[in-house]
Design a protein around this motif. Structure first.
Motif, PDB file in Angstrom:
ATOM      1  N   VAL A  44       0.868  -1.171   0.000  1.00  0.00           N
ATOM      2  CA  VAL A  44       0.000   0.000   0.000  1.00  0.00           C
ATOM      3  C   VAL A  44       0.904   1.220   0.000  1.00  0.00           C
ATOM      4  CG1 VAL A  44      -1.788   1.279   1.230  1.00  0.00           C
ATOM      5  CG2 VAL A  44      -1.820  -1.216   1.243  1.00  0.00           C
ATOM      6  N   ILE A  45       0.739   2.073  -0.998  1.00  0.00           N
ATOM      7  CA  ILE A  45       1.571   3.261  -1.159  1.00  0.00           C
ATOM      8  C   ILE A  45       0.822   4.467  -0.598  1.00  0.00           C
ATOM      9  CG2 ILE A  45       2.686   4.747  -2.885  1.00  0.00           C
ATOM     10  CD1 ILE A  45       2.799   2.177  -4.662  1.00  0.00           C
ATOM     11  N   GLU A  46       1.531   5.370   0.059  1.00  0.00           N
ATOM     12  CA  GLU A  46       0.898   6.556   0.632  1.00  0.00           C
ATOM     13  C   GLU A  46       0.357   7.454  -0.481  1.00  0.00           C
ATOM     14  OE1 GLU A  46       1.997  10.307   3.513  1.00  0.00           O
ATOM     15  OE2 GLU A  46       3.228   8.512   3.599  1.00  0.00           O
ATOM     16  N   TYR A  47      -0.900   7.861  -0.320  1.00  0.00           N
ATOM     17  CA  TYR A  47      -1.577   8.694  -1.314  1.00  0.00           C
ATOM     18  C   TYR A  47      -1.703  10.115  -0.780  1.00  0.00           C
ATOM     19  CZ  TYR A  47      -5.192  10.011  -4.730  1.00  0.00           C
ATOM     20  OH  TYR A  47      -5.911  10.613  -5.734  1.00  0.00           O
ATOM     21  N   PRO A  48      -1.265  11.120  -1.548  1.00  0.00           N
ATOM     22  CA  PRO A  48      -1.354  12.501  -1.067  1.00  0.00           C
ATOM     23  C   PRO A  48      -2.805  12.977  -0.991  1.00  0.00           C
ATOM     24  CG  PRO A  48      -0.331  12.426  -3.254  1.00  0.00           C
ATOM     25  CD  PRO A  48      -0.619  11.021  -2.842  1.00  0.00           C
ATOM     26  N   GLU A  49      -3.223  13.392   0.176  1.00  0.00           N
ATOM     27  CA  GLU A  49      -4.610  13.814   0.390  1.00  0.00           C
ATOM     28  C   GLU A  49      -4.790  15.328   0.257  1.00  0.00           C
ATOM     29  OE1 GLU A  49      -7.114  11.766   0.741  1.00  0.00           O
ATOM     30  OE2 GLU A  49      -6.038   9.899   1.079  1.00  0.00           O
ATOM     31  N   THR A  50      -3.815  16.100   0.693  1.00  0.00           N
ATOM     32  CA  THR A  50      -3.965  17.557   0.676  1.00  0.00           C
ATOM     33  C   THR A  50      -3.544  18.126  -0.678  1.00  0.00           C
ATOM     34  OG1 THR A  50      -1.739  18.015   1.474  1.00  0.00           O
ATOM     35  CG2 THR A  50      -3.455  17.660   3.153  1.00  0.00           C
ATOM     36  N   CYS A  77     -11.393   6.161  -8.935  1.00  0.00           N
ATOM     37  CA  CYS A  77     -11.026   4.748  -8.848  1.00  0.00           C
ATOM     38  C   CYS A  77     -10.997   4.262  -7.395  1.00  0.00           C
ATOM     39  CB  CYS A  77      -9.671   4.532  -9.520  1.00  0.00           C
ATOM     40  SG  CYS A  77      -9.221   2.815  -9.754  1.00  0.00           S
ATOM     41  N   ARG A  78     -10.630   5.137  -6.482  1.00  0.00           N
ATOM     42  CA  ARG A  78     -10.592   4.780  -5.049  1.00  0.00           C
ATOM     43  C   ARG A  78     -11.966   4.410  -4.519  1.00  0.00           C
ATOM     44  NH1 ARG A  78      -7.630   9.086  -1.357  1.00  0.00           N
ATOM     45  NH2 ARG A  78      -7.750   7.419   0.151  1.00  0.00           N
ATOM     46  N   GLN A  79     -13.023   4.852  -5.184  1.00  0.00           N
ATOM     47  CA  GLN A  79     -14.384   4.586  -4.717  1.00  0.00           C
ATOM     48  C   GLN A  79     -14.850   3.164  -5.014  1.00  0.00           C
ATOM     49  OE1 GLN A  79     -17.259   7.483  -6.009  1.00  0.00           O
ATOM     50  NE2 GLN A  79     -15.713   9.090  -6.049  1.00  0.00           N
ATOM     51  N   VAL A  80     -14.131   2.445  -5.859  1.00  0.00           N
ATOM     52  CA  VAL A  80     -14.547   1.088  -6.232  1.00  0.00           C
ATOM     53  C   VAL A  80     -14.227   0.157  -5.060  1.00  0.00           C
ATOM     54  CG1 VAL A  80     -14.296  -0.791  -7.892  1.00  0.00           C
ATOM     55  CG2 VAL A  80     -14.057   1.593  -8.655  1.00  0.00           C
ATOM     56  N   PRO A  81     -15.251  -0.434  -4.458  1.00  0.00           N
ATOM     57  CA  PRO A  81     -15.004  -1.260  -3.273  1.00  0.00           C
ATOM     58  C   PRO A  81     -14.329  -2.590  -3.598  1.00  0.00           C
ATOM     59  CG  PRO A  81     -17.353  -1.181  -3.783  1.00  0.00           C
ATOM     60  CD  PRO A  81     -16.659  -0.303  -4.766  1.00  0.00           C
ATOM     61  N   ARG A  82     -13.707  -3.150  -2.606  1.00  0.00           N
ATOM     62  CA  ARG A  82     -13.054  -4.450  -2.727  1.00  0.00           C
ATOM     63  C   ARG A  82     -14.081  -5.492  -3.157  1.00  0.00           C
ATOM     64  NH1 ARG A  82     -11.326  -8.759   1.264  1.00  0.00           N
ATOM     65  NH2 ARG A  82      -9.353  -9.469   0.419  1.00  0.00           N
ATOM     66  N   ALA A 107      -2.799   3.889 -16.564  1.00  0.00           N
ATOM     67  CA  ALA A 107      -1.554   3.243 -17.000  1.00  0.00           C
ATOM     68  C   ALA A 107      -0.343   3.884 -16.337  1.00  0.00           C
ATOM     69  CB  ALA A 107      -1.429   3.331 -18.518  1.00  0.00           C
ATOM     70  N   LYS A 108      -0.476   5.139 -15.926  1.00  0.00           N
ATOM     71  CA  LYS A 108       0.622   5.860 -15.277  1.00  0.00           C
ATOM     72  C   LYS A 108       0.444   5.916 -13.761  1.00  0.00           C
ATOM     73  CE  LYS A 108       1.096   8.727 -19.330  1.00  0.00           C
ATOM     74  NZ  LYS A 108       0.438   9.841 -19.999  1.00  0.00           N
ATOM     75  N   ASN A 109      -0.449   5.115 -13.210  1.00  0.00           N
ATOM     76  CA  ASN A 109      -0.789   5.138 -11.789  1.00  0.00           C
ATOM     77  C   ASN A 109       0.428   4.804 -10.918  1.00  0.00           C
ATOM     78  OD1 ASN A 109      -1.878   4.819  -9.249  1.00  0.00           O
ATOM     79  ND2 ASN A 109      -3.155   3.070  -9.778  1.00  0.00           N
ATOM     80  N   PRO A 110       0.974   5.814 -10.208  1.00  0.00           N
ATOM     81  CA  PRO A 110       2.120   5.539  -9.337  1.00  0.00           C
ATOM     82  C   PRO A 110       1.711   4.982  -7.975  1.00  0.00           C
ATOM     83  CG  PRO A 110       1.649   7.872  -9.301  1.00  0.00           C
ATOM     84  CD  PRO A 110       0.673   7.244 -10.276  1.00  0.00           C
ATOM     85  N   PHE A 111       0.414   4.862  -7.724  1.00  0.00           N
ATOM     86  CA  PHE A 111      -0.093   4.428  -6.419  1.00  0.00           C
ATOM     87  C   PHE A 111      -0.687   3.023  -6.468  1.00  0.00           C
ATOM     88  CE2 PHE A 111      -0.778   9.032  -6.919  1.00  0.00           C
ATOM     89  CZ  PHE A 111       0.137   9.480  -5.990  1.00  0.00           C
ATOM     90  N   CYS A 112      -0.299   2.216  -7.447  1.00  0.00           N
ATOM     91  CA  CYS A 112      -0.856   0.871  -7.541  1.00  0.00           C
ATOM     92  C   CYS A 112       0.012  -0.109  -6.764  1.00  0.00           C
ATOM     93  CB  CYS A 112      -0.994   0.442  -8.997  1.00  0.00           C
ATOM     94  SG  CYS A 112       0.565   0.254  -9.852  1.00  0.00           S
ATOM     95  N   PRO A 113      -0.518  -1.184  -6.272  1.00  0.00           N
ATOM     96  CA  PRO A 113      -1.889  -1.630  -6.446  1.00  0.00           C
ATOM     97  C   PRO A 113      -2.887  -0.955  -5.507  1.00  0.00           C
ATOM     98  CG  PRO A 113      -0.662  -3.270  -5.226  1.00  0.00           C
ATOM     99  CD  PRO A 113       0.306  -2.190  -5.601  1.00  0.00           C
ATOM    100  N   PRO A 115      -3.279   2.473  -2.727  1.00  0.00           N
ATOM    101  CA  PRO A 115      -4.701   2.711  -2.521  1.00  0.00           C
ATOM    102  C   PRO A 115      -5.506   2.995  -3.788  1.00  0.00           C
ATOM    103  CG  PRO A 115      -3.542   4.728  -2.090  1.00  0.00           C
ATOM    104  CD  PRO A 115      -2.503   3.685  -2.447  1.00  0.00           C
ATOM    105  N   ILE A 116      -4.880   3.069  -4.955  1.00  0.00           N
ATOM    106  CA  ILE A 116      -5.608   3.301  -6.196  1.00  0.00           C
ATOM    107  C   ILE A 116      -5.690   1.964  -6.938  1.00  0.00           C
ATOM    108  CG2 ILE A 116      -5.755   4.656  -8.320  1.00  0.00           C
ATOM    109  CD1 ILE A 116      -5.878   6.269  -5.648  1.00  0.00           C
ATOM    110  N   PRO A 117      -6.803   1.253  -6.795  1.00  0.00           N
ATOM    111  CA  PRO A 117      -6.920  -0.110  -7.321  1.00  0.00           C
ATOM    112  C   PRO A 117      -7.285  -0.149  -8.799  1.00  0.00           C
ATOM    113  CG  PRO A 117      -8.920   0.483  -6.178  1.00  0.00           C
ATOM    114  CD  PRO A 117      -7.988   1.668  -6.048  1.00  0.00           C
ATOM    115  N   CYS A 118      -6.334   0.173  -9.660  1.00  0.00           N
ATOM    116  CA  CYS A 118      -6.626   0.183 -11.093  1.00  0.00           C
ATOM    117  C   CYS A 118      -6.936  -1.220 -11.613  1.00  0.00           C
ATOM    118  CB  CYS A 118      -5.498   0.845 -11.885  1.00  0.00           C
ATOM    119  SG  CYS A 118      -3.875   0.180 -11.583  1.00  0.00           S
ATOM    120  N   HIS A 119      -6.611  -2.250 -10.843  1.00  0.00           N
ATOM    121  CA  HIS A 119      -6.937  -3.619 -11.241  1.00  0.00           C
ATOM    122  C   HIS A 119      -8.440  -3.895 -11.134  1.00  0.00           C
ATOM    123  CE1 HIS A 119      -6.043  -3.680  -6.913  1.00  0.00           C
ATOM    124  NE2 HIS A 119      -6.959  -4.632  -6.836  1.00  0.00           N
TER     125      HIS A 119
END
Length: 130
Positions: A44-50, A77-82, A107-113, A115-119
Motif C-alpha cells: 500500500v503506497i501513501e496517497y497525497p490527500e492535501t 477509482c478509489r471509490q470502487v469497493p473491494r 496506466a501511469k498510476n504511481p499508487f498501484c496496487p 490505494p488506487i486499485p486500477c486492477h
C-alpha cells in the motif's frame, strides 16, 4: 462538495465470460481466479490527500508531477469497493472525459496496487484492458 459515486458492479464475472479469441481461450484455461485480486496485494503506497501534498508529489515512474486530471481519475477509482469492479467508460462518464484518457491515467498510476486499485477497472465488455 462530494462527487457522486462511480458505477460499480459487485463480483467480477469476466473470467467466466466466453473467450473472444483463441488466445483468450488459452489465457482462460491457465487463469487462476482468486476470491478477490486484492487477496494477493500486500503493498500500500501513501496517497497525497492535501492539495499541497498533491502539488509536491512527483511520480517515480514518469519523473513528472501527477496532473489534476490524473488525481480526479485516481479519486474516482478509489471509490470502487473491494470485490467489485467498474469500467473505463463508467469512470469517464463520471468525470466527463473519454475512456482512453482514463486508461492513460491509470496506466501511469504511481499508487498501484493500493490505494488506487486500477486492477478493479475493466473494459466495457469486462475484459482486462491496456
Amino acid at each position: 462538495m462530494a462527487l457522486p459515486s462511480v458505477a460499480t458492479t459487485a463480483k467480477s464475472s469476466h473470467f467466466a465470460a466466453k473467450p473472444r479469441s483463441a488466445a483468450h481461450a488459452r489465457l482462460f484455461k491457465a487463469a487462476v481466479v482468486p476470491d478477490s485480486i486484492d487477496d494477493d496485494v500486500s503493498t500500500v503506497i501513501e496517497y497525497p490527500e492535501t492539495e499541497e501534498a498533491r502539488h509536491a508529489y512527483v511520480s517515480p515512474q514518469t519523473k513528472r508531477p501527477v496532473t489534476e486530471f490524473q488525481y480526479r481519475v485516481y479519486d474516482a477509482c478509489r471509490q470502487v469497493p473491494r470485490g467489485s469492479y467498474t469500467t473505463y467508460k463508467a469512470i469517464s462518464d463520471h468525470l466527463g472525459s473519454g475512456p482512453r484518457a482514463v486508461g492513460s491515467a491509470l496506466a501511469k498510476n504511481p499508487f498501484c496496487p493500493l490505494p488506487i486499485p486500477c486492477h478493479r477497472v475493466l473494459t466495457t465488455d469486462c475484459y482486462i484492458g491496456g
